[in-house]
Design a protein around this motif. Structure first.
Motif, PDB file in Angstrom:
ATOM      1  N   PHE A  49      29.406 -30.233  49.821  1.00 38.00           N
ATOM      2  CA  PHE A  49      30.940 -30.082  50.124  1.00 38.00           C
ATOM      3  C   PHE A  49      31.403 -28.777  49.577  1.00 38.00           C
ATOM      4  CE2 PHE A  49      32.218 -34.798  50.391  1.00 38.00           C
ATOM      5  CZ  PHE A  49      31.318 -34.862  51.503  1.00 38.00           C
ATOM      6  N   GLY A  50      31.844 -27.719  50.190  1.00 32.75           N
ATOM      7  CA  GLY A  50      32.462 -26.291  49.694  1.00 32.75           C
ATOM      8  C   GLY A  50      31.439 -25.239  49.489  1.00 32.75           C
ATOM      9  N   ARG A  65      27.294 -34.939  49.612  1.00 34.27           N
ATOM     10  CA  ARG A  65      28.330 -34.438  48.920  1.00 34.27           C
ATOM     11  C   ARG A  65      27.936 -33.117  48.248  1.00 34.27           C
ATOM     12  NH1 ARG A  65      32.146 -38.386  48.923  1.00 34.27           N
ATOM     13  NH2 ARG A  65      33.325 -37.261  47.382  1.00 34.27           N
ATOM     14  N   LYS A  79      34.667 -31.864  45.468  1.00 33.56           N
ATOM     15  CA  LYS A  79      34.277 -30.484  46.246  1.00 33.56           C
ATOM     16  C   LYS A  79      33.383 -29.582  45.050  1.00 33.56           C
ATOM     17  CE  LYS A  79      35.990 -27.650  50.024  1.00 33.56           C
ATOM     18  NZ  LYS A  79      37.223 -27.238  50.509  1.00 33.56           N
ATOM     19  N   ASN A  92      31.664 -26.803  45.655  1.00 37.23           N
ATOM     20  CA  ASN A  92      31.947 -25.284  45.672  1.00 37.23           C
ATOM     21  C   ASN A  92      30.874 -24.450  45.261  1.00 37.23           C
ATOM     22  OD1 ASN A  92      34.302 -25.702  46.982  1.00 37.23           O
ATOM     23  ND2 ASN A  92      35.621 -25.685  45.178  1.00 37.23           N
TER      24      ASN A  92
END
Length: 446
Positions: free
Chosen positions: A205-206, A202, A171, A173
């Motif tokens: 992600f976050g 990916r 993650k 973020n």
């Protein structure tokens, strides 16, 4: 259940692996070093820096990995390697340097990936932040390894990330994340395009905000992502950054508000208009002031080896796009520099990485083009594109430059954009680009 020894395994002793080792040593964490090569080129340096650390070279030993509590894989090592897969199946976490970086980074992250233009946009956003007086750190897949950027004084991180790096991210973020574009690449490592795209996705992600290419659906996240995107590229609307026309002048715009004339950009080529729009979208989401971003766009001249103007002889211009290591990058360069009715003479070739070079044929057929072929996969490329454009072969970069110039007339351009990796003939893409520039300068001096 496997008993862990609270020791980490670093796989790969290159630039990334060394950065991880230095970081863990500074954190006083125990680790071992492994490299799949029997004689890594920098092995003596590794031994000097870490004389007490165990180093294993050659085929990975599953038992070594199973005795560790975390495995940190360098981007050049496929996580699908059997010994790594065996360790992962046993419950041992497999991460990369970016995952470690995220654990310790305190400032917001601008995360940038894509098949092409990552370095240009990453550098551009970094320059925008510097112009605004923001303490920014720029790196990742570009320049300085991520872990060497960590500093509590940093106010913003701008990170270029490859699909290889993203494979091991759980993650990210990021404050804002983007996939600039998607085209076939690294199919010698990925099972298929779907696997490659999933690795790129990916990056979202976050993420707090995502920036996507209005004209490339493959960059759009799954509907379940739950984050409203900001768009860039193409005609402007109320969804982000794009182009508008005012009294016959093309403008870069936010929503429908003009910001600056496209003609004021210092970087050349239509593809760089999209790069500028992407940088504006990313910088705006990261709270970089607009006046600083626009000032940067008027002075930023681009990066080495990326559609870089080299010289002119007899009204023939030469451009170095050695960083064009895949078909998508070369298509962007061709589109950006095409100049009908004048010719664009393209130097192609190298290690093809399993790509389908017939994807070049529509672009080559649509313009007045000629192609000079170099490198290992020149015959493969010739077979794919011969119906679209005339081709000639060259056995060196000097030969390629001379043959390209012989094909050119006043007003034409010669473009090195190989659509291939460089390792069959050169140390890397930088070496290939330098050899091209040297050959052009030699030609111009004659």
């Amino acid at each position: 259940m496997i008993a862990t020894s609270k020791i980490k395994a670093i796989i790969g002793t290159g630039i990334t692996g060394l950065s991880v080792a230095r970081f863990l040593a500074a954190q006083q964490q125990a680790f071992i070093l492994l490299d799949t090569r029997s004689s890594p080129p920098n092995l003596e340096q590794v031994k000097r820096e870490f004389p007490t650390v165990s180093i294993e070279c050659g085929e990975l030993n599953p038992n070594t990995l199973l005795a560790c509590d975390e495995i940190i894989v360098s981007p050049g090592i496929a996580v699908a390697t059997p010994a790594i897969e065996q360790a992962r199946a046993a419950g041992i976490p497999v991460v990369g340097d970016i995952e470690l970086f995220v654990r310790y980074a305190k400032a917001p992250i601008v995360a940038i990936t894509g098949s092409n233009a990552k370095s240009t946009v990453t550098t551009l956003v970094g320059e925008m932040a510097k112009t605004a007086g923001i303490h920014v750190a720029v790196g990742g897949n570009l320049g300085t390894p991520a872990l060497e950027l960590l500093d509590d004084a940093v106010e913003l991180y701008v990170m270029e990330l490859s699909s290889f790096q993203l494979e091991t991210v759980t993650k990210l973020n990021a404050k804002v994340a983007t996939i600039l574009n998607i085209s076939a690449d690294h199919l010698d490592r990925y099972e298929n395009m779907r696997a490659y795209i999933l690795a790129k996705l990916r990056v979202y992600f976050g993420a707090e905000t995502i920036v996507v290419n209005r004209n490339d659906l493959l960059t759009h996240p799954p509907l379940a992502a739950g984050v409203k995107p900001i768009y860039f590229g193409g005609r402007a609307d109320f969804g982000g950054f794009g182009l508008i026309q005012r009294d016959g002048v093309e403008w870069l715009a936010k929503n429908l508000t003009p910001l600056m004339a496209a003609s004021e950009l210092k970087i050349r080529g239509r593809h760089n208009v999209d790069n500028a729009l992407a940088a504006l979208a990313l910088g705006d989401a990261a709270a970089i002031p607009m006046d600083a971003m626009l000032a940067t766009l008027k002075t930023f001249s681009g990066l080495r080896h990326r559609c870089e103007f080299v010289a002119e002889k007899n009204a023939v211009e030469f451009y170095n796009d050695s960083k064009g290591t895949n078909i998508g990058a070369t298509l962007a360069a061709i589109s950006g520099l095409a100049r009908d009715p004048h010719q664009l003479i393209v130097i192609l070739g190298g290690e093809g990485k399993g790509q389908d070079f017939t994807e070049l044929t529509p672009a080559l057929r649509a313009i007045n083009s000629r192609v000079v072929l170099i490198g290992r996969d020149a015959p493969v490329i010739e077979q794919a594109i011969s119906s679209a454009t005339p081709t000639v072969h060259a056995d060196s970069m000097v030969d390629a430059v001379n043959k390209a110039f012989a094909l050119a007339n006043a007003g034409d351009a010669v473009l090195l954009s190989p659509a291939c990796a460089s390792f069959d003939m050169f140390k890397n893409y930088e070496d290939r680009g330098e050899k091209f520039c040297s050959a052009v300068r030699e030609l111009c001096a004659s």
